[in-house]
Design a protein around this motif. Structure first.
Motif, PDB file in Angstrom:
ATOM      1  N   LYS A  33       0.844  -1.193   0.000  1.00 47.91           N
ATOM      2  CA  LYS A  33       0.000   0.000   0.000  1.00 47.91           C
ATOM      3  C   LYS A  33       0.882   1.245   0.000  1.00 47.91           C
ATOM      4  O   LYS A  33       1.762   1.404   0.841  1.00 47.91           O
ATOM      5  N   TYR A  34       0.643   2.117  -0.938  1.00 46.85           N
ATOM      6  CA  TYR A  34       1.411   3.349  -1.134  1.00 46.85           C
ATOM      7  C   TYR A  34       1.111   4.342  -0.013  1.00 46.85           C
ATOM      8  O   TYR A  34      -0.049   4.586   0.312  1.00 46.85           O
ATOM      9  N   VAL A  35       2.159   4.935   0.592  1.00 44.75           N
ATOM     10  CA  VAL A  35       2.006   5.956   1.646  1.00 44.75           C
ATOM     11  C   VAL A  35       2.303   7.312   1.024  1.00 44.75           C
ATOM     12  O   VAL A  35       3.463   7.699   0.871  1.00 44.75           O
ATOM     13  N   LEU A  36       1.275   8.014   0.670  1.00 48.80           N
ATOM     14  CA  LEU A  36       1.435   9.295   0.005  1.00 48.80           C
ATOM     15  C   LEU A  36       1.997  10.356   0.949  1.00 48.80           C
ATOM     16  O   LEU A  36       2.797  11.202   0.555  1.00 48.80           O
ATOM     17  N   ALA A  37       1.624  10.316   2.230  1.00 43.56           N
ATOM     18  CA  ALA A  37       2.023  11.350   3.185  1.00 43.56           C
ATOM     19  C   ALA A  37       3.531  11.368   3.416  1.00 43.56           C
ATOM     20  O   ALA A  37       4.102  12.425   3.692  1.00 43.56           O
ATOM     21  N   GLU A  38       4.209  10.239   3.314  1.00 39.08           N
ATOM     22  CA  GLU A  38       5.649  10.180   3.584  1.00 39.08           C
ATOM     23  C   GLU A  38       6.500  10.291   2.332  1.00 39.08           C
ATOM     24  O   GLU A  38       7.715  10.390   2.420  1.00 39.08           O
ATOM     25  N   THR A  39       5.896  10.287   1.177  1.00 35.02           N
ATOM     26  CA  THR A  39       6.637  10.363  -0.085  1.00 35.02           C
ATOM     27  C   THR A  39       6.863  11.826  -0.437  1.00 35.02           C
ATOM     28  O   THR A  39       5.921  12.600  -0.546  1.00 35.02           O
ATOM     29  N   GLU A  49      12.895  11.027  -4.044  1.00 32.27           N
ATOM     30  CA  GLU A  49      13.612  10.223  -3.051  1.00 32.27           C
ATOM     31  C   GLU A  49      13.025   8.817  -2.925  1.00 32.27           C
ATOM     32  O   GLU A  49      13.323   8.114  -1.978  1.00 32.27           O
ATOM     33  N   GLY A  50      12.200   8.414  -3.851  1.00 29.57           N
ATOM     34  CA  GLY A  50      11.576   7.094  -3.803  1.00 29.57           C
ATOM     35  C   GLY A  50      10.209   7.154  -3.145  1.00 29.57           C
ATOM     36  O   GLY A  50       9.884   8.095  -2.424  1.00 29.57           O
ATOM     37  N   ARG A  51       9.425   6.145  -3.409  1.00 31.61           N
ATOM     38  CA  ARG A  51       8.091   6.067  -2.829  1.00 31.61           C
ATOM     39  C   ARG A  51       8.146   5.215  -1.572  1.00 31.61           C
ATOM     40  O   ARG A  51       8.970   4.316  -1.454  1.00 31.61           O
ATOM     41  N   PHE A  52       7.240   5.494  -0.646  1.00 34.65           N
ATOM     42  CA  PHE A  52       7.181   4.742   0.595  1.00 34.65           C
ATOM     43  C   PHE A  52       5.904   3.913   0.630  1.00 34.65           C
ATOM     44  O   PHE A  52       4.854   4.339   0.139  1.00 34.65           O
ATOM     45  N   VAL A 115      -5.016   3.554  -6.942  1.00 33.96           N
ATOM     46  CA  VAL A 115      -4.072   3.702  -8.043  1.00 33.96           C
ATOM     47  C   VAL A 115      -2.699   4.045  -7.471  1.00 33.96           C
ATOM     48  O   VAL A 115      -2.579   4.882  -6.586  1.00 33.96           O
ATOM     49  N   GLY A 116      -1.674   3.364  -7.963  1.00 33.80           N
ATOM     50  CA  GLY A 116      -0.313   3.612  -7.510  1.00 33.80           C
ATOM     51  C   GLY A 116       0.210   2.565  -6.542  1.00 33.80           C
ATOM     52  O   GLY A 116       1.410   2.483  -6.301  1.00 33.80           O
ATOM     53  N   ARG A 179      12.503   0.103 -10.868  1.00 32.80           N
ATOM     54  CA  ARG A 179      11.654   1.299 -10.766  1.00 32.80           C
ATOM     55  C   ARG A 179      10.826   1.313  -9.499  1.00 32.80           C
ATOM     56  O   ARG A 179      10.436   2.366  -9.017  1.00 32.80           O
ATOM     57  N   VAL A 180      10.537   0.139  -8.971  1.00 37.36           N
ATOM     58  CA  VAL A 180       9.706   0.058  -7.770  1.00 37.36           C
ATOM     59  C   VAL A 180      10.518   0.396  -6.526  1.00 37.36           C
ATOM     60  O   VAL A 180      10.020   1.008  -5.594  1.00 37.36           O
ATOM     61  N   ASN A 181      11.782  -0.018  -6.507  1.00 41.92           N
ATOM     62  CA  ASN A 181      12.689   0.234  -5.394  1.00 41.92           C
ATOM     63  C   ASN A 181      12.197  -0.400  -4.097  1.00 41.92           C
ATOM     64  O   ASN A 181      12.261   0.207  -3.046  1.00 41.92           O
ATOM     65  N   ILE A 182      11.687  -1.633  -4.200  1.00 44.87           N
ATOM     66  CA  ILE A 182      11.306  -2.406  -3.018  1.00 44.87           C
ATOM     67  C   ILE A 182      12.354  -3.490  -2.851  1.00 44.87           C
ATOM     68  O   ILE A 182      12.649  -4.231  -3.799  1.00 44.87           O
ATOM     69  N   GLN A 183      12.892  -3.577  -1.670  1.00 49.20           N
ATOM     70  CA  GLN A 183      13.882  -4.602  -1.397  1.00 49.20           C
ATOM     71  C   GLN A 183      13.273  -5.610  -0.448  1.00 49.20           C
ATOM     72  O   GLN A 183      12.799  -5.256   0.641  1.00 49.20           O
TER      73      GLN A 183
END
Length: 187
Positions: A33-39, A49-52, A115-116, A179-183
């Motif tokens: 789940k995308y965290v818009l507030a911290e991105t 700086e990447g998506r959170f 979305v996202g 592109r996702v930058n999830i490890q």
């Protein structure tokens, strides 16, 4: 007055759907789940700086894959792969002790697909493009009991007790892992 679609019927279908999806079909995905507030977003609307994301959740789902395509563009050959994930709506939303009378209730991931968001399936990542939540049991959405101006339904009194919003579909497209930058540390 409706004959079918009350809480007892819905409970039966919910139980059968969970049994099919969890024990027979057994397709699972990992939902981020995308965290818009911290991105942090720059002046171009990009997440520089990447998506959170919130911690991942493993969910049962039905998956409808489309064929992979490789459209030729001016500079290179692209790669498209669309996929549709179908979730039982009650498994995504809050845990409800009134409708889920299980001893160890594992349902209710407390998330709303948007979305996202990112879905991981078979070590590939898909970004959600669109969501649909319009599959109704008995064709009736219980959130709309069709009241008149006085708050009554003269044709079908008690209609708010019938129907069920069964599923949420997420249409998504393939996204390369870089592109996702999830490890993945562990699931």
């Amino acid at each position: 007055m409706a004959l079918y679609g009350e809480a007892r019927d819905i409970s039966f279908f919910r139980y059968v759907n969970r049994e099919l999806m969890g024990n027979i079909i057994s397709q699972q995905c990992v939902y981020y789940k995308y965290v818009l507030a911290e991105t942090k977003i720059n002046m171009y609307g990009e997440a520089s700086e990447g998506r959170f994301f919130y911690p991942p959740v493993i969910l049962n789902c039905l998956i409808e894959r489309s064929d992979q395509t490789s459209p030729i563009q001016e500079e290179n050959v692209g790669f498209n792969w669309n996929i549709t994930f179908k979730f039982l709506r009650d498994d995504l939303l809050d845990k409800n002790p009134d409708t889920d009378n299980l001893v160890n209730n594992v349902y209710g991931a407390n998330l709303v697909p948007e979305v996202g968001d990112i879905i991981m399936y078979q070590n590939g990542y898909w970004e959600v493009d669109n969501t649909n939540a319009n599959q109704y049991f008995t064709g009736k959405n219980p959130d709309y009991p069709n009241y008149d101006d006085n708050g009554n339904n003269p044709l079908n009194p008690g209609l708010e007790n019938y129907g069920w919003n069964t599923a949420i579909e997420c249409q998504a497209h393939y996204v390369p892992a870089d592109r996702v930058n999830i490890q993945i540390a562990r699931l």
